[in-house]
Enzyme design. Sequence first.
Site, PDB file in Angstrom:
ATOM      1  N   ASP A 139       0.822  -1.218   0.000  1.00  0.00           N
ATOM      2  CA  ASP A 139       0.000   0.000   0.000  1.00  0.00           C
ATOM      3  C   ASP A 139       0.852   1.262   0.000  1.00  0.00           C
ATOM      4  OD1 ASP A 139      -2.416  -1.436   0.058  1.00  0.00           O
ATOM      5  OD2 ASP A 139      -2.328  -1.639   2.229  1.00  0.00           O
ATOM      6  N   ARG A 143      -1.032   1.436  16.475  1.00  0.00           N
ATOM      7  CA  ARG A 143      -1.412   2.526  15.573  1.00  0.00           C
ATOM      8  C   ARG A 143      -1.476   3.902  16.250  1.00  0.00           C
ATOM      9  NH1 ARG A 143       0.447  -0.589  12.046  1.00  0.00           N
ATOM     10  NH2 ARG A 143      -0.938  -1.639  10.574  1.00  0.00           N
ATOM     11  N   ASP A 158      -7.889   0.261  11.034  1.00  0.00           N
ATOM     12  CA  ASP A 158      -6.715   1.106  11.209  1.00  0.00           C
ATOM     13  C   ASP A 158      -6.949   2.552  10.794  1.00  0.00           C
ATOM     14  OD1 ASP A 158      -5.109  -0.761  12.390  1.00  0.00           O
ATOM     15  OD2 ASP A 158      -4.047  -1.340  10.567  1.00  0.00           O
ATOM     16  N   SER A 190      -2.190 -10.111   3.542  1.00  0.00           N
ATOM     17  CA  SER A 190      -2.044  -8.821   4.206  1.00  0.00           C
ATOM     18  C   SER A 190      -1.519  -9.085   5.609  1.00  0.00           C
ATOM     19  CB  SER A 190      -3.401  -8.102   4.267  1.00  0.00           C
ATOM     20  OG  SER A 190      -3.280  -6.890   4.978  1.00  0.00           O
TER      21      SER A 190
END
Length: 408
Positions: free
Chosen positions: A16, A97, A126, A178
């Site tokens: 990404d 995060r 996220d 992922s």
Amino acid sequence: MKEIKKVVLAYSGGLDTSIIIPWLKENYNGCEVIAVSGDVGQGTELDGLEEKAIKTGASKLYVMDLKDEFVNDYIFPTLKAGAVYEGEYLLGTSFARPLIAKGLVEIAKKEGADAICHGCTGKGNDQVRFELAIKAFAPDMQIIAPWRIWNLKSREEEIDYAEAHNIPLKINRETNYSKDKNLWHLSHEGLDLEDPANEPQYNKPGFLEMGVSPEQAPNEPTYVTIHFEKGVPTAVDGKEMGGVEMIEYLNKIGGENGIGLCDLVENRLVGMKSRGVYENPAGSILYRAHHVLETICLDRDTQHYKTLVAERFAELVYFGQWYTPLREAISAFVDSTQKTVTGDVKLKLYKGNIINAGVTSPYTLYSEAFATFDADEVYNQKDSAGFINLFGLPIKVRAILDAEREGK
């Protein structure tokens, strides 16, 4: 909305964020892109990251060493709370995060950036975790989330974009899980895992990265003793360790024994269910040890109430609400419960199982004198009759009155 001339990008070097750098420059008039990576224990994933970021168009890369802060200010408070999302997920991505996002804001302010960009999808949790943290520290900062606005619809299309722009990738279309890795865990999503009917390929070479499957673990158990001070683990087998060193060590011996595998269909914040496979060797060991110690150090009412609080704490973390008054208040409550959670817990690790092997504490509330099945001088068993009569009085009264009503 002001013109975007400089963007700080949350950069991992994965699929990404690798394609986001040229995408930003194409769509925001050649803006400067500053890549920022938070080192929360990804290990070799950070190797060669600066060269890759600059080659794909970033002006520079910051790598923030956040490992100690991650452990002491995020992992251990969550461990002390006993917070587990939906009974199984140890929140490895969830509490990383907010910390990374806080670092992004620091760099953005330092660099005078116009916006912060992240590579989270519009389906995931996220995006919420990053953006709530950014709002907490830079409420007026513009946020760019390409997955919500670009024309790419799948990871396959992302790979096509990367190949068209000569961006090197460490994955291919067949191993395109992922993944998210940090000191605490490794997650796997996508491909065959999207169907909950499929068993994870634990024994397939290369699938597990932090350990082995239970079938491949040694035939002899491994014993480990963990010491806690006020709910915080401080030593393993008599050797004092800092948090980062301890987690790395427990990941090693836990992984070798097939500890910490979790296959979970969870409820995302955005409303859908998703399936993930998690590797959590050290986390599984520390959670079990901490729970075992609390069973002898906490009184019944506190222990039971703390279980209720832990579920809410886990939701707050999972939902990205780390920087909120409620999370801070619950942490204050948890800290008060941990004043006597000091002692040693011995565990046996064997083929994916964590087996209790002994617990001691100078603050134990367990009294062998009271609990024994042998003769004792401290407990009068006749006292229980009166207690049961009073404890059961509401049940008795209701039964009597129901019988009277039925007789009319």
